[in-house]
Design an enzyme around this catalytic site. Structure first.
Site, PDB file in Angstrom:
ATOM      1  N   HIS A   1      59.553  13.459  14.954  1.00  0.00           N
ATOM      2  CA  HIS A   1      58.366  14.195  14.489  1.00  0.00           C
ATOM      3  C   HIS A   1      58.180  15.528  15.229  1.00  0.00           C
ATOM      4  CE1 HIS A   1      56.359  11.788  11.477  1.00  0.00           C
ATOM      5  NE2 HIS A   1      56.285  10.716  12.231  1.00  0.00           N
TER       6      HIS A   1
ATOM      7  N   ASP B   1      44.385   7.040   4.140  1.00  0.00           N
ATOM      8  CA  ASP B   1      45.056   5.818   4.551  1.00  0.00           C
ATOM      9  C   ASP B   1      45.730   5.092   3.389  1.00  0.00           C
ATOM     10  OD1 ASP B   1      44.989   5.232   7.236  1.00  0.00           O
ATOM     11  OD2 ASP B   1      44.157   3.245   6.824  1.00  0.00           O
TER      12      ASP B   1
ATOM     13  N   GLU C   1      52.957  10.339  17.107  1.00  0.00           N
ATOM     14  CA  GLU C   1      53.738  11.453  17.628  1.00  0.00           C
ATOM     15  C   GLU C   1      52.911  12.562  18.272  1.00  0.00           C
ATOM     16  OE1 GLU C   1      53.153  10.548  14.481  1.00  0.00           O
ATOM     17  OE2 GLU C   1      53.111  12.238  13.091  1.00  0.00           O
TER      18      GLU C   1
ATOM     19  N   TYR D   1      57.711   7.032   3.639  1.00  0.00           N
ATOM     20  CA  TYR D   1      58.726   6.822   4.672  1.00  0.00           C
ATOM     21  C   TYR D   1      60.110   6.588   4.051  1.00  0.00           C
ATOM     22  CZ  TYR D   1      55.021   6.065   8.169  1.00  0.00           C
ATOM     23  OH  TYR D   1      53.969   6.229   9.021  1.00  0.00           O
TER      24      TYR D   1
ATOM     25  N   GLU E   1      56.796  12.052   6.984  1.00  0.00           N
ATOM     26  CA  GLU E   1      57.403  10.749   7.298  1.00  0.00           C
ATOM     27  C   GLU E   1      58.801  10.562   6.706  1.00  0.00           C
ATOM     28  OE1 GLU E   1      56.286   9.072   9.628  1.00  0.00           O
ATOM     29  OE2 GLU E   1      54.225   9.804   9.812  1.00  0.00           O
TER      30      GLU E   1
ATOM     31  N   HIS F   1      61.966   7.758  16.125  1.00  0.00           N
ATOM     32  CA  HIS F   1      61.060   8.192  15.058  1.00  0.00           C
ATOM     33  C   HIS F   1      60.010   9.184  15.577  1.00  0.00           C
ATOM     34  CE1 HIS F   1      58.777   7.620  11.258  1.00  0.00           C
ATOM     35  NE2 HIS F   1      57.743   7.884  12.052  1.00  0.00           N
ATOM     36  N   GLU F   2      59.289   8.798  16.610  1.00  0.00           N
ATOM     37  CA  GLU F   2      58.208   9.675  17.101  1.00  0.00           C
ATOM     38  C   GLU F   2      58.787  10.972  17.657  1.00  0.00           C
ATOM     39  OE1 GLU F   2      55.649   8.708  15.858  1.00  0.00           O
ATOM     40  OE2 GLU F   2      56.017   6.562  15.672  1.00  0.00           O
TER      41      GLU F   2
HETATM   42  N1  BES Z   1      52.409   9.237  12.333  1.00  0.00           N
HETATM   43  C1  BES Z   1      52.730   7.869  12.151  1.00  0.00           C
HETATM   44  C2  BES Z   1      51.567   6.938  12.346  1.00  0.00           C
HETATM   45  C3  BES Z   1      50.390   7.181  11.408  1.00  0.00           C
HETATM   46  C4  BES Z   1      50.575   7.473  10.079  1.00  0.00           C
HETATM   47  C5  BES Z   1      49.108   7.068  11.891  1.00  0.00           C
HETATM   48  C6  BES Z   1      49.475   7.704   9.245  1.00  0.00           C
HETATM   49  C7  BES Z   1      48.024   7.293  11.061  1.00  0.00           C
HETATM   50  C8  BES Z   1      48.205   7.606   9.734  1.00  0.00           C
HETATM   51  C9  BES Z   1      53.863   7.439  13.082  1.00  0.00           C
HETATM   52  O1  BES Z   1      54.824   8.422  13.279  1.00  0.00           O
HETATM   53  C10 BES Z   1      54.555   6.283  12.435  1.00  0.00           C
HETATM   54  O2  BES Z   1      55.090   6.461  11.383  1.00  0.00           O
HETATM   55  N2  BES Z   1      54.518   5.118  13.069  1.00  0.00           N
HETATM   56  C11 BES Z   1      55.139   3.904  12.571  1.00  0.00           C
HETATM   57  C12 BES Z   1      56.344   3.557  13.359  1.00  0.00           C
HETATM   58  C13 BES Z   1      57.614   4.104  12.874  1.00  0.00           C
HETATM   59  C14 BES Z   1      58.765   3.600  13.710  1.00  0.00           C
HETATM   60  C15 BES Z   1      57.873   3.895  11.410  1.00  0.00           C
HETATM   61  C16 BES Z   1      54.169   2.770  12.769  1.00  0.00           C
HETATM   62  O3  BES Z   1      53.168   2.962  13.458  1.00  0.00           O
HETATM   63  O4  BES Z   1      54.425   1.685  12.261  1.00  0.00           O
HETATM   64 ZN    ZN Z   2      56.010   8.738  11.546  1.00  0.00          ZN
END
Ligand code: BES
Ligand code: ZN
Length: 547
Positions: A273, A347, A245, A355, A292, A269-270
Site C-alpha cells: 500500500h 463499508d 496501512e 481485492y 486493494e 500487503h500493507e
Molecule cells: N486498508 C485495508 C483495511 C481496511 C479496508 C480498513 C477498508 C477499513 C476499510 C487493509 O490494507 C487490508 O486490506 N487489510 C486486510 C488484510 C490483507 C492481508 C488482505 C484485512 O484487514 O483483512
Molecule cells: Zn489493503
C-alpha cells in the site's frame, strides 16, 4: 465529488493540520485543537466532516454551525470565513462512542496493567476524532502534539522528532492514525522497527524479520520507498482488521503472530500500500479497488520474490477460491469493481471483490502484455500519479493511453462476476492434497480444509489436534467447519475464540454460520463478547446477530 463527505474542497479546501491533543483515558476522550490551513478557491464557506464531535469554538470564523447528523455521514460543520482568512482553529473533544477510536480497559491488553487506545480512520472514521474534510480526494500534511499520561507512550503514522509527529507528504484523511498504551519498540531492520506491548515484542520481531527483504523486493519492481521508515505496530487482539496501512507505521493484528512467518502476506500487503493506496490513492470509496486490487497484485509479487513462486501461487489460488465464495454471497451489483455506494456505508463495498477480482484483472493484463511490459507500466503509473488521488475513469484513460487494448476493461470494471478470458491461478502444491501430512504448510491446510465436502471431523481432530491449533487462520477455518458440521469439541472452542479476538474477518463468518444453526448460542456469545469489540466490528455483527 465524494458522496461520503459534506466537504466542498472545490470551494474551500484544507491543506495542512496542526493538531494538539490530550488523551484522557478516564473519560475516554481526546481533547484539544485542530488548526487548519485553508485552500480558498471560491466563496466564504468551509465545510468539515464530523461525527459525534463536541465543538467548543471555531477560532478565526465569522460564524459556525454544526448541522444535523446523518447516521452514515455524521454532521457537517459549516464555517463562514471573512475575506483573507487562511486558517481556522477548532477547539473540540471526541465522545466516548467515537467510531474511529477503541478505548481498551487494562483487562483487554496483553499486559493487563495499562489502558490502550488506537484509531482506525478508514474508511470514514477520521471525522469521529478530527474535524476535517474526510474524503480520500483531499490530501493534507500535518503536525501533531499528543499528551499522554506517564508511563504510556503515544505513536502515530508519521515521523517523530522533538515530541512532534510530522507528516510532510500530503495524505488522505483515512491514513491519519494514533495509538497509545504500554508500547515497547525494537529495531528489526535498517529502516524498520516493531512496536507492541512488551510481552509480544519477541514474537513480533521474529515474525516480521523479513520486512527489509520485502521492502527491497517492491523497490526493485516499482521504485523507491518514499516514506522514510516502515515500522509495524502490533495491536491488542480486538483490532478489527488484519492490517491497516498507516503511512510509516502499519497497524497489525496479533493473530498473524503464528510463530512460523506463515501469515506474513499481511506485511507484504500493507507494505505494498505504500505504493498502491498511500502514494496513488482512490479518490472515492467507489474506486476502492484501485487501492486493494493493485495491492493484492503487488503483495503476491513480493511473496514470489521473497519466498518463491510456490508460495505466491498458493496464495493466488486460495484468493481465487475465496472470491468465488464471496460471489455466491453477494448481490450481482456488488460484484463489479467500480461499485455504486450512493446512500450506503462505504463499508458495504469492503468485500473480497475489490481485492481479488481487482488483482485477477491485473494478473490477466500482465499475462496479456507480458510481465516486463506490465512492470514498466505499473512503475510509470506510480510515478505519474504519486501523491495524488485518482478515479477509476482516470485509471482507465491512463491504461488505454499507455497499454493499448490489453483486456475487456469495461467488462472487468463495470460488469458483475469474472469475465471470460481471466487467468486461472494454479498451484502444483495443491494438486495432491488427499490426506494431511505433518509437514504441511498453513496454505496446504487451508486449501485442504476448504475443499472438504464431508470432512471426517473426529479423525482429523484426533490425528492433527485442529481444535488446539495455534495458527489463527487454520483454527478459524476449523471452528467454522465445526459450526457447520455440528462438531461438538470444536463448537466448545468457538466461544473462547469469539471472546478473545475482534478481527472482523474472523467474526463475520462465524457469527453468520452460528445464526443459521444455533441462533440462541450466537446471541448468548455475542451478548458477552460485544463490549470487547471495536465499534466498527460491533456495527457489522449487530447486523448479523439480531438481539
Ligand atoms: N486498508 C485495508 C483495511 C481496511 C479496508 C480498513 C477498508 C477499513 C476499510 C487493509 O490494507 C487490508 O486490506 N487489510 C486486510 C488484510 C490483507 C492481508 C488482505 C484485512 O484487514 O483483512
Ligand atoms: Zn489493503
Amino acid at each position: 465529488m465524494d458522496v461520503h463527505s459534506y466537504a466542498r474542497p472545490d470551494h474551500v479546501g484544507i491543506r495542512h493540520l496542526d493538531l494538539d491533543l490530550r488523551i484522557d483515558f478516564d473519560r475516554k476522550i481526546l481533547e484539544g485543537t485542530a488548526a487548519i490551513q485553508l485552500d480558498r478557491l471560491q466563496g466564504d464557506e468551509l465545510i468539515l466532516d464530523t461525527r459525534g464531535l463536541e465543538i467548543r469554538v471555531v477560532e478565526g470564523a465569522s460564524s459556525w454551525e454544526l448541522g444535523e447528523a446523518n447516521p452514515i455521514l455524521g454532521a457537517p460543520l459549516r464555517i463562514r470565513l471573512g475575506q483573507g482568512i487562511e486558517q481556522v482553529t477548532v477547539h473540540y473533544s471526541t465522545t466516548p462512542g467515537a467510531s474511529g477510536l477503541q478505548w481498551l480497559e487494562p483487562a483487554m491488553t496483553a499486559g493487563k496493567r495499562h489502558p490502550f487506545l488506537f484509531t482506525q480512520s478508514q474508511a470514514i472514521h477520521a471525522r469521529s476524532w478530527i474535524p476535517l474534510q474526510d474524503t480520500p480526494g483531499v490530501r493534507v500534511t500535518f503536525a501533531a502534539r499528543v499528551t499522554v499520561p506517564a508511563p504510556l507512550r503515544a505513536v502515530m503514522g508519521a515521523v517523530e522528532s522533538d515530541g512532534v509527529f510530522r507528516m510532510e507528504h500530503p495524505i488522505p484523511s483515512y491514513l491519519i492514525s494514533l495509538a497509545a498504551g504500554d508500547i515497547a519498540r525494537r529495531e528489526i531492520g535498517p529502516r524498520s522497527a516493531v512496536y507492541s506491548e512488551p510481552g509480544l515484542l519477541d514474537a513480533a520481531a521474529y515474525e516480521f524479520a523479513d520486512t527489509e527483504s520485502m521492502i527491497q523486493a517492491v523497490e526493485g519492481l516499482y521504485g523507491p520507498y518514499r516514506w522514510g521508515r516502515y515500522d509495524i505496530l502490533v495491536l491488542p487482539p480486538s483490532f478489527p482488521f488484519g492490517g491497516m496501512e498507516n503511512p510509516c507505521l502499519t497497524f497489525a493484528t496479533p493473530t498473524v503472530l503464528a510463530g512460523d512467518r506463515s501469515l506474513v502476506s499481511l506485511v507484504a500487503h500493507e507494505l505494498a500500500h505504500s505504493w498502491s493506496g498511500n502514494l496513488v490513492t482512490n479518490a472515492t470509496w467507489s474506486d476502492f479497488w484501485l487501492n486493494e486490487g493493485f495491492t493484492v497484485y503487488v503483495e503476491r509479487r513480493v511473496l514470489e520474490k521473497v519466498y518463491g513462486r510456490r508460495r505466491a501461487d498458493m496464495e493466488a489460488v486460495l484468493g481465487r477460491g475465496q472470491l468465488e465464495e464471496e460471489f455466491a454471497r453477494l448481490p450481482e451489483n456488488d460484484t463489479v469493481l467500480h461499485i455504486d455506494l450512493k446512500g450506503r456505508d462505504p463499508d458495504d463495498g469492503c468485500t473480497l471483490v475489490p481485492y481479488e477480482k481487482g488483482a485477477l484483472m491485473l494478473l490477466t493484463i500482465e499475462e496479456a502484455v507480458g510481465r516486463e511490459r506490465f512492470d514498466r507500466f505499473l512503475r510509470a503509473y506510480f510515478d505519474r500519479f504519486a501523491f495524488q488521488s485518482i478515479t477509476t475513469a482516470q485509471f482507465e484513460a491512463y491504461l488505454k493511453a499507455t497499454l493499448p487494448n490489453p483486456v475487456a476493461l469495461d467488462a472487468w470494471i463495470h460488469s458483475p462476476g469474472v469475465p471470460d478470458g481471466a487467468v486461472r491461478p494454479h498451484s502444483d502444491a495443491f494438486a495432491h492434497l488427499e490426506w494431511p501430512a505433518a509437514e504441511w504448510s498453513t496454505h496446504e491446510w487451508l486449501r485442504f480444509l476448504r475443499e472438504q465436502r464431508e470432512p471426517d471431523m473426529e479423525r482429523l481432530d484426533r490425528e492433527f489436534r485442529l481444535s488446539e491449533s495455534r495458527n489463527s487462520e487454520i483454527l478459524h477455518q476449523w471452528l467454522l467447519m465445526s459450526v457447520q458440521q455440528g462438531y461438538t469439541p470444536g463448537m466448545e472452542k468457538v466461544e473462547g475464540f469469539l471472546s478473545s479476538v475482534g478481527r472482523r474477518k474472523f467474526l463475520k463468518p462465524l457469527y453468520t454460520e452460528l445464526m443459521k444453526r444455533n441462533p440462541e448460542r450466537a446471541k448468548a456469545i455475542y451478548a458477552k463478547a460485544r463490549a470487547g469489540y471495536h465499534p466498527i466490528a460491533q456495527g457489522t455483527i449487530d447486523g448479523i446477530v439480531k438481539r
